[in-house]
Enzyme design. Structure first.
Site, PDB file in Angstrom:
ATOM      1  N   ARG A  12       0.844  -1.205   0.000  1.00  8.40           N
ATOM      2  CA  ARG A  12       0.000   0.000   0.000  1.00  8.40           C
ATOM      3  C   ARG A  12       0.874   1.248   0.000  1.00  8.40           C
ATOM      4  NH1 ARG A  12      -1.884   1.725   4.557  1.00  8.40           N
ATOM      5  NH2 ARG A  12      -2.437  -0.322   5.354  1.00  8.40           N
TER       6      ARG A  12
ATOM      7  N   TYR B 143     -16.819  17.633 -14.627  1.00  6.36           N
ATOM      8  CA  TYR B 143     -17.181  16.220 -14.566  1.00  6.36           C
ATOM      9  C   TYR B 143     -18.216  15.984 -13.461  1.00  6.36           C
ATOM     10  CZ  TYR B 143     -16.620  11.197 -14.011  1.00  6.36           C
ATOM     11  OH  TYR B 143     -16.848   9.854 -13.907  1.00  6.36           O
TER      12      TYR B 143
ATOM     13  N   ASP C  48      -7.931  19.766 -13.368  1.00  4.03           N
ATOM     14  CA  ASP C  48      -8.276  18.456 -13.926  1.00  4.03           C
ATOM     15  C   ASP C  48      -7.926  18.515 -15.408  1.00  4.03           C
ATOM     16  OD1 ASP C  48      -9.498  16.254 -15.111  1.00  4.03           O
ATOM     17  OD2 ASP C  48     -11.269  16.327 -13.815  1.00  4.03           O
TER      18      ASP C  48
ATOM     19  N   LYS D 226      -8.786   7.537 -18.924  1.00  6.02           N
ATOM     20  CA  LYS D 226      -9.112   8.111 -20.226  1.00  6.02           C
ATOM     21  C   LYS D 226      -7.883   8.085 -21.153  1.00  6.02           C
ATOM     22  CE  LYS D 226     -12.812   8.683 -17.792  1.00  6.02           C
ATOM     23  NZ  LYS D 226     -13.194   9.916 -17.131  1.00  6.02           N
TER      24      LYS D 226
HETATM   25  C1  LIG Z   1     -13.611  10.272 -15.841  1.00  6.23           C
HETATM   26  C2  LIG Z   1     -13.281  11.582 -15.306  1.00  6.23           C
HETATM   27  C3  LIG Z   1     -13.004  11.765 -13.943  1.00  6.23           C
HETATM   28  C4  LIG Z   1     -13.115  10.639 -12.934  1.00  6.23           C
HETATM   29  O1  LIG Z   1     -12.191   9.630 -13.172  1.00  6.23           O
HETATM   30  P1  LIG Z   1     -12.449   8.077 -12.847  1.00  6.23           P
HETATM   31  O2  LIG Z   1     -11.200   7.434 -13.331  1.00  6.23           O
HETATM   32  O3  LIG Z   1     -13.673   7.655 -13.596  1.00  6.23           O
HETATM   33  O4  LIG Z   1     -12.646   7.959 -11.386  1.00  6.23           O
HETATM   34  C5  LIG Z   1     -12.653  13.034 -13.527  1.00  6.23           C
HETATM   35  N1  LIG Z   1     -12.592  14.079 -14.379  1.00  6.23           N
HETATM   36  C6  LIG Z   1     -12.856  13.937 -15.684  1.00  6.23           C
HETATM   37  C7  LIG Z   1     -12.760  15.123 -16.580  1.00  6.23           C
HETATM   38  C8  LIG Z   1     -13.211  12.695 -16.194  1.00  6.23           C
HETATM   39  O5  LIG Z   1     -13.495  12.578 -17.490  1.00  6.23           O
END
Ligand SMILES: *Cc1c(COP(=O)(O)O)cnc(C)c1O
Length: 379
Positions: free
Chosen positions: A46, A98, A170, A195
């Site tokens: 961890r 998001y 983000d 992504k």
């Molecule tokens: C998918 C996404 C998230 C969250 O990520 P996860 O891997 O699904 O937890 C946060 N911000 C954006 C812009 C996203 O597309």
């Protein structure tokens, strides 16, 4: 070193025990010590894992940061950032972001006494006006999901620096190939590695990249104390995904431009949201802070109803109807009922996210096939 070279070689030291060119998947929970406290820097998985370390080093390098931290999902990475705060602290967040981030803020953290104020960050003056003595963090997303709004990272960073407030960006939609917020003054970059970084729709993961050692130590403490760490297999997958990020992104951008232009001239399409159009509200800022415009876009039909959108969404054959984005395959999505269903309808409509909005994650297939698919689906 240029990005393409960094992407291939980032964090890639041959494995010390065998010389394996690819970091092995260290599928282990613990590490043997020769005497109590005598170990090779690894005690318990961890806290440390060599596959995760190789990935975290790579993540830092591709975002031009000093440190990378990997988490079991994008929202787990976001969760770790908010855990830097204490009751009474305030976060200024973008009002178009998001849906899962909004849900985490409003449904989980608000009840712990953290205050969230949502504003339109596309005008940086709003950020300056919103900051109060309680503000500890500004959270922005650019381009935004799903309306492709652009916020001036450098402009916001100048305000947060002056106010002594942290700025987290983000950067999921842009990926490090298109935009590097740390270079523009952000303190923390967050990605859903699920992504573009992973890129193949086969893993859930998140990460943070940053430069400040003290902040890194706090976030590492949260990572190991709260335990939302990714497994070694998932780290391996993202590490492998990163190696083709630049190649995939080039094609995502080419196809994205081609599809956006096509949709814009389609007689049944009302509006296309894509930050590469010169008449986009913040096009000049997009040009300044991004290398290209990516493969994410949304559009509305002239008949901006959920029914008309549903017809298109269920008729595509190459675009798969699914949440998520950034994989090699093209996806089509209905934000109002899928990715953004957790936002109350009233709030959604107020922010310009209509019932008929359709979002596309344009993949790396042949652009002509993608256009033909949209043509038959729109009819
Ligand atoms: C998918 C996404 C998230 C969250 O990520 P996860 O891997 O699904 O937890 C946060 N911000 C954006 C812009 C996203 O597309």
């Amino acid at each position: 070193m240029k990005l393409a070279t960094k992407i291939i070689h980032a964090g890639a030291e041959p494995d010390p025990s065998t010389g394996a060119i690819m970091t092995p998947i260290y599928q282990t929970s613990t590490y043997v010590q020769t005497a109590p406290g005598q170990h090779k820097g690894y005690e318990y998985a961890r806290s440390q894992n060599p596959t995760r370390k190789a990935l975290e080093d790579a993540l830092a390098i591709i975002e031009n940061g000093k440190f990378g931290l990997a988490f079991s999902s994008g929202v787990a990475a976001t969760d770790a950032v908010i855990k830097l705060l204490a009751p009474g602290d305030e976060v200024i967040a973008a009002n178009d972001m998001y849906g899962g981030t909004y849900r985490l803020f409003s449904k989980v953290f608000e009840k712990f006494g953290i205050k969230f104020t949502y504003i339109d960050t596309t005008d940086v003056a709003n950020v300056a006006n919103a900051i109060s003595p309680a503000t500890k963090l500004v959270w922005i997303e650019t381009p935004t999901n799903p309306l492709m709004n652009i916020t001036d990272i450098e402009g916001v960073a100048a305000i947060t620096k002056k106010a002594g407030v942290l700025l987290c960006v983000d950067n999921t939609f842009a990926s490090p190939y298109l935009q590097n917020p740390l270079d523009l003054g952000a303190d923390i970059v967050m990605h859903s590695a699920t992504k573009y970084l992973g890129g193949h729709s086969d893993v859930i993961q998140g990460c943070l990249m940053l430069n400040d050692q003290a902040l890194r130590d706090q976030l590492y403490f949260i990572q190991k104390s709260c335990g939302a760490v990714p497994g070694p297999m998932d780290c391996f997958l993202v590490l492998r995904g990163i190696k083709t990020l630049h190649l995939r992104m080039q094609r995502h951008c080419e196809n994205g431009a081609s599809i956006a232009q096509y949709l814009r001239t389609h007689p049944k399409v009302e509006r296309v949201y894509w930050c590469g159009f010169p008449d986009h509200h913040n096009y000049d800022i997009a040009r300044k802070q991004m290398r290209d415009f990516g493969g994410m876009m949304s559009f509305t039909l002239k008949d901006d109803s959920a029914e008309a959108a549903t017809k298109v969404l269920s008729s595509t054959k190459i675009f798969s109807l699914a949440e998520s984005l950034g994989g090699v395959e093209s996806l089509i999505n209905h934000p109002a009922s899928m990715t953004h269903a957790s936002i109350p309808r009233e709030e959604r409509i107020k922010n310009g996210l209509s019932d008929g909005l359709i979002r596309l994650s344009v993949g790396v297939e042949d652009a002509e096939d993608l256009k033909d698919d949209l043509a038959q689906a729109i009819g």
